[in-house]
Design an enzyme around this catalytic site. Structure first.
Site, PDB file in Angstrom:
ATOM      1  N   PRO A 152       0.797  -1.233   0.000  1.00  0.00           N
ATOM      2  CA  PRO A 152       0.000   0.000   0.000  1.00  0.00           C
ATOM      3  C   PRO A 152       0.825   1.276   0.000  1.00  0.00           C
ATOM      4  O   PRO A 152       0.304   2.342  -0.335  1.00  0.00           O
ATOM      5  CB  PRO A 152      -0.831  -0.114   1.276  1.00  0.00           C
ATOM      6  CG  PRO A 152      -0.048  -1.027   2.155  1.00  0.00           C
ATOM      7  CD  PRO A 152       0.641  -1.994   1.245  1.00  0.00           C
ATOM      8  N   GLY A 208       4.704  -3.238  -6.174  1.00  0.00           N
ATOM      9  CA  GLY A 208       5.531  -2.472  -5.259  1.00  0.00           C
ATOM     10  C   GLY A 208       6.920  -2.304  -5.828  1.00  0.00           C
ATOM     11  O   GLY A 208       7.146  -2.464  -7.025  1.00  0.00           O
ATOM     12  N   ASP A 210      11.416  -2.873  -5.487  1.00  0.00           N
ATOM     13  CA  ASP A 210      12.328  -4.011  -5.454  1.00  0.00           C
ATOM     14  C   ASP A 210      12.306  -4.725  -4.107  1.00  0.00           C
ATOM     15  O   ASP A 210      12.526  -5.934  -4.031  1.00  0.00           O
ATOM     16  CB  ASP A 210      13.755  -3.537  -5.757  1.00  0.00           C
ATOM     17  CG  ASP A 210      13.943  -3.172  -7.219  1.00  0.00           C
ATOM     18  OD1 ASP A 210      13.192  -3.693  -8.055  1.00  0.00           O
ATOM     19  OD2 ASP A 210      14.839  -2.368  -7.525  1.00  0.00           O
ATOM     20  N   GLY A 211      12.033  -3.992  -3.032  1.00  0.00           N
ATOM     21  CA  GLY A 211      11.958  -4.621  -1.713  1.00  0.00           C
ATOM     22  C   GLY A 211      10.828  -5.625  -1.633  1.00  0.00           C
ATOM     23  O   GLY A 211      10.966  -6.700  -1.047  1.00  0.00           O
TER      24      GLY A 211
END
Length: 545
Positions: A152, A208, A210-211
């Site tokens: 989110p 989202g 790369d994490g």
């Protein structure tokens, strides 16, 4: 036309308002808007071949829809008051639309709509069912069901909105069943994957950065080992390739390096069409126990310091990396350490050979052939083949892909390959701020060689390990230049740094890293070659057969 391309359907239709001869094979949908119509009983290549022949590869079709057509008003039915009476009638669809991929430059994909009008509803239904059946060809490997994790706060908190407005309609058009989960904490997706029933999905998608991708990567690889009886993976545990592919919308480094652009619609279309490629993955161990998996950057020194410092400034958003990077550049810190590595045995592959890993890369294909030929070969072939370098390092960086991004279009190591079973080990010894700035600047320049400095070494390796040194007296006596640089420096080298592993901090400096050839499957096809400026890898050209 090759014999394996069976003719599924042939007939006369109006295509975007023009009478045309339309041909559907097991791999293509094509039409000719100028030639006279042939007969369905005896179609042949000559009838449909002309300079105005248009072809869509069936594996690049997104979806097919039917539309109601009002022949009395010579247009499509609508909810306008003038056609309200028509809407109340039972209208059967005489028109269907095919949505397919169009390339608009710089690796960006968009959908394009082509409208076909048939003489009756029965013919229309036959065409629609035939095209949809053609899309189920097992060779296309198109996903039918996806598990989607949404961060989110990803994409400056715009990720969920972008996904809902731009990606979900495309998945609906492609008739893909989606189970979406919005994460509410760090490592939520990793934990969820350990217990979820994954058998009902054809792939996993992260919305989202790369994490988020790294979280899914580690969760899926750990789950696969767990399903095969390895709950506590260690260096003696060989990672197992998961069956599921991972899709990324849109992330950054990983998408840039595997697709060529950071664009959510393009990434979604790669997923829909079932694109598939395998990439290398590094396993990182401390005291022989697995810490994390990595597919892009493992960096000690400068990149580790920047990441650790940026954690203090999360309120700044993504700008915190620029601020921390500037601070650590001014600090010009370096660290004593010892690097041991096992170089690749492929003599014609080097980080400075000016090749580029593009779709259909021959270097990666050769690596896969070697993997199939010697599946049980261990990377650790004996201590006599290991090389050791001791020094005072600004950075010890290993990149398993080129690590392209908006700030570095060619990446940290432009010639790094996605699936050759190696990582490019970049050693940056202590130097002046000005020299290091030149090195960093060249990472942004498409034409310059960022390795052309006497304080930079780059090696293509299959495995490496690092340990910090307590003081300068542990340096080998032969390393005179390094020791002279050490004593001339104004700032003393601190004890140790931390590791930056795909954007996650690893605190302990001693690590052992192994590369696993093409361990992870992605919804991607590699960067398509757009021009003739690069040499080396040749993209896979999909031709009519």
């Amino acid at each position: 036309m090759a014999a394996d391309q069976n003719i599924l359907l042939y007939g006369n239709l109006d295509v975007d308002g023009r009478p045309s001869v339309v041909l559907l094979t097991s791999f293509h949908l094509s039409w000719d808007s100028t030639s006279k119509a042939g007969t369905p009983e005896s179609p042949n290549v000559e009838v449909i071949s002309s300079q105005n022949r248009y072809t869509i590869e069936l594996n690049e079709v997104i979806g097919v829809t039917t539309e109601k057509y009002d022949s009395s008003s010579n247009g499509f039915s609508s909810k306008d008051s003038s056609t309200l009476f028509v809407e109340m009638q039972t209208l059967k669809p005489h028109v269907f639309s095919v949505f397919h991929i169009r390339r608009i430059g710089h690796h960006k994909w968009r959908e394009r709509k082509v409208t076909f009008r048939c003489r009756d509803s029965t013919t229309c239904q036959i065409w629609v069912e035939s095209i949809r059946k053609g899309l189920t060809n097992p060779k296309f490997r198109r996903p039918k069901s996806l598990l989607v994790f949404i961060n989110p706060v990803g994409g400056k908190k715009k990720g969920p909105k972008i996904y809902a407005e731009k990606v979900v309609p495309l998945f609906d058009l492609a008739d893909i069943i989606v189970h979406s989960i919005t994460t509410d904490r760090a490592n939520y997706a990793l934990d969820y994957l350990q217990e979820a029933d994954l058998a009902k999905y054809d792939g996993i998608v992260c919305v989202g950065g790369d994490g988020m991708f790294t979280e899914l990567l580690n969760g899926l690889l750990i789950r696969t080992l767990k399903d095969n009886g390895n709950a506590q993976p260690c260096r003696d545990t060989t990672p197992i390739q998961p069956d599921l592919r991972i899709g990324i919308i849109p992330a950054d480094t990983v998408v840039y390096s595997t697709v060529g652009i950071n664009d959510p619609v393009t990434s979604a279309l790669h997923i829909i069409t079932g694109d598939s490629m395998n990439i290398d993955c590094c396993s990182i161990y401390q005291r022989d126990q697995l810490v994390r998996y990595s597919v892009s950057l493992v960096g000690y020194g400068y990149y580790g310091d920047v990441l650790a410092d940026s954690e203090k400034f999360r309120w700044m958003g993504t700008k915190r990396y620029n601020w921390s990077g500037f601070k650590k550049f001014l600090a010009n810190q370096s660290y004593l350490g010892e690097v041991s590595f096992l170089p690749t045995t492929v003599h014609d592959s080097h980080p400075r050979d000016n090749t580029r890993c593009l779709a259909g890369c021959q270097v990666c294909a050769a690596a896969l052939d070697r993997l199939h030929q010697y599946p049980s070969e261990s990377s650790s072939l004996g201590k006599e083949k290991w090389h050791t370098i001791r020094g005072d390092f600004i950075g010890v960086n290993a990149v398993t892909m080129s690590c392209r991004c908006a700030m570095s279009p060619e990446g940290v190591s432009p010639a790094c390959h996605l699936g050759d079973g190696c990582t490019d080990l970049i050693l940056v010894k202590r130097c002046s701020r000005l020299n290091y700035l030149h090195h960093l600047y060249r990472c942004r320049d498409r034409q310059s060689d960022q390795f052309d400095f006497d304080f930079v070494q780059v090696h293509r390796v299959k495995e490496f390990q690092f340990r910090p040194l307590e003081d300068e007296f542990e340096l080998e006596a032969g390393e005179v230049n390094c020791r002279q640089q050490l004593f001339r420096s104004n700032s003393k080298s601190s004890h140790n740094s931390v590791w930056n592993c795909d954007g996650e901090v690893i605190g302990s400096p001693s690590v052992h890293v192994q590369v696993h050839c093409q361990l992870v499957k992605l919804f991607a096809r590699g960067i398509e070659k757009l021009d003739k400026e690069h040499s080396g890898c040749i993209p896979c050209q999909q031709k009519d057969k």
